[in-house]
Scaffold this motif. Structure first.
Motif, PDB file in Angstrom:
ATOM      1  N   LYS A   1     106.103   2.915  80.122  1.00 50.28           N
ATOM      2  CA  LYS A   1     105.118   2.939  81.206  1.00 50.28           C
ATOM      3  C   LYS A   1     105.337   1.765  82.164  1.00 50.28           C
ATOM      4  O   LYS A   1     105.196   1.916  83.385  1.00 50.28           O
ATOM      5  CB  LYS A   1     103.706   2.886  80.623  1.00 50.28           C
ATOM      6  CG  LYS A   1     102.589   2.917  81.666  1.00 50.28           C
ATOM      7  CD  LYS A   1     102.609   4.203  82.478  1.00 50.28           C
ATOM      8  CE  LYS A   1     102.233   5.406  81.646  1.00 50.28           C
ATOM      9  NZ  LYS A   1     102.096   6.637  82.483  1.00 50.28           N
TER      10      LYS A   1
ATOM     11  N   SER B   1      98.507  -0.612  71.308  1.00 49.53           N
ATOM     12  CA  SER B   1      99.661  -1.077  70.531  1.00 49.53           C
ATOM     13  C   SER B   1      99.329  -2.277  69.664  1.00 49.53           C
ATOM     14  O   SER B   1     100.068  -2.596  68.722  1.00 49.53           O
ATOM     15  CB  SER B   1     100.825  -1.422  71.470  1.00 49.53           C
ATOM     16  OG  SER B   1     100.517  -2.576  72.241  1.00 49.53           O
TER      17      SER B   1
ATOM     18  N   LEU C   1      97.512   1.566  76.883  1.00 50.21           N
ATOM     19  CA  LEU C   1      98.591   1.638  75.898  1.00 50.21           C
ATOM     20  C   LEU C   1      98.842   0.280  75.256  1.00 50.21           C
ATOM     21  O   LEU C   1      99.106   0.178  74.045  1.00 50.21           O
ATOM     22  CB  LEU C   1      99.873   2.149  76.564  1.00 50.21           C
ATOM     23  CG  LEU C   1      99.912   3.625  76.952  1.00 50.21           C
ATOM     24  CD1 LEU C   1     101.151   3.931  77.789  1.00 50.21           C
ATOM     25  CD2 LEU C   1      99.882   4.506  75.696  1.00 50.21           C
TER      26      LEU C   1
ATOM     27  N   ASP D   1      96.709   3.193  82.724  1.00 45.21           N
ATOM     28  CA  ASP D   1      97.281   3.749  81.496  1.00 45.21           C
ATOM     29  C   ASP D   1      98.064   2.681  80.729  1.00 45.21           C
ATOM     30  O   ASP D   1      98.029   2.643  79.488  1.00 45.21           O
ATOM     31  CB  ASP D   1      98.202   4.930  81.828  1.00 45.21           C
ATOM     32  CG  ASP D   1      97.443   6.137  82.372  1.00 45.21           C
ATOM     33  OD1 ASP D   1      96.212   6.187  82.180  1.00 45.21           O
ATOM     34  OD2 ASP D   1      98.082   7.008  82.980  1.00 45.21           O
TER      35      ASP D   1
ATOM     36  N   ARG E   1     104.130   3.005  69.881  1.00 41.97           N
ATOM     37  CA  ARG E   1     103.240   2.637  70.980  1.00 41.97           C
ATOM     38  C   ARG E   1     103.845   1.534  71.856  1.00 41.97           C
ATOM     39  O   ARG E   1     103.662   1.541  73.074  1.00 41.97           O
ATOM     40  CB  ARG E   1     101.887   2.194  70.422  1.00 41.97           C
ATOM     41  CG  ARG E   1     101.114   3.327  69.767  1.00 41.97           C
ATOM     42  CD  ARG E   1      99.726   2.903  69.336  1.00 41.97           C
ATOM     43  NE  ARG E   1      99.016   3.987  68.657  1.00 41.97           N
ATOM     44  CZ  ARG E   1      97.749   3.921  68.260  1.00 41.97           C
ATOM     45  NH1 ARG E   1      97.041   2.804  68.475  1.00 41.97           N
ATOM     46  NH2 ARG E   1      97.186   4.947  67.650  1.00 41.97           N
TER      47      ARG E   1
END
Length: 213
Positions: free
Chosen positions: A106, A86, A82, A78, A99
């Motif tokens: 994260k 971004s 991400l 993930d 983002r």
């Protein structure tokens, strides 16, 4: 094996009196016997039972570790997604900042999860070590009691552990291992009754590495 060195003393049972009131003097005859404590521990049916319980606990801990490792793998996947999103040049500055914040969050989640995984893994190993020590200690209580009974009935004043590093009486000694093992296993359930030549049933605390880590 460290546990054997920790729990099995060089002198298993010392100064068994052949009869009430008898003391070891220059005129008293000392009867010495030996036992193989490793063989007694490995051949005792309760050791097999304890080992089965230990393996069940290992399986449970490995599953928990694998679940945590799988969660880490997903979080890292993930994170990469991400991070890629971004960098999209078509999004607005506000969306890009949102983002980037999601990427940062994260990353922190992954870092915390790694710490939790390592901590749980260390605690699991300690728990298994403690369980092995408790089980081994309880087994040795039974074994030493059986050796004591056998030695007293046979009139031995001293019983030595033949698998220790200590000097063992040799000439004229008597090995009680087979007799004691037969006594220990006399009440064993059919499915736990070891064969005459027992296989190794040493308790081991090692958890090993779960898949996915």
């Amino acid at each position: 094996m460290k546990l054997m060195r920790t729990f099995i003393p060089a002198l298993v049972l010392v100064a068994f009196l052949a009869a009430p009131g008898l003391t070891l003097t220059a005129h008293a005859q000392t009867k010495i016997a030996t036992v193989d404590m490793r063989k007694l521990l490995n051949g005792y049916w309760k050791t097999k039972q304890a080992n089965a319980a230990l393996e069940t606990r290992k399986t449970d801990l490995r599953k928990e570790l694998k679940d945590m490792a799988d969660g880490l793998d997903k979080a890292q996947a993930d994170y990469k997604q991400l991070l890629s999103q971004s960098d999209d040049p078509t999004i607005s500055d506000v969306e890009r900042e949102r983002r980037k914040q999601a990427v940062s969050d994260k990353g922190k989640q992954i870092s915390d999860s790694k710490v939790a995984y390592d901590q749980f893994s260390r605690q699991a190993e300690v728990q298994l070590q403690d369980q092995v020590q408790r089980m081994t200690s309880n087994l040795l209580v039974d074994i030493e009691a059986a050796v004591s009974t056998k030695a007293k009935l046979a009139g031995y004043t001293l019983v030595l552990n033949s698998t220790s590093d200590a000097v063992v009486y040799g000439k004229g000694d008597v090995d009680l291992t087979t007799d004691v093992l037969a006594q220990l296993n006399a009440g064993a359930p059919i499915d736990l009754n070891p064969p005459a030549t027992a296989s190794t049933n040493e308790l081991t605390p090692s958890l090993g590495s779960p898949a996915g880590k």
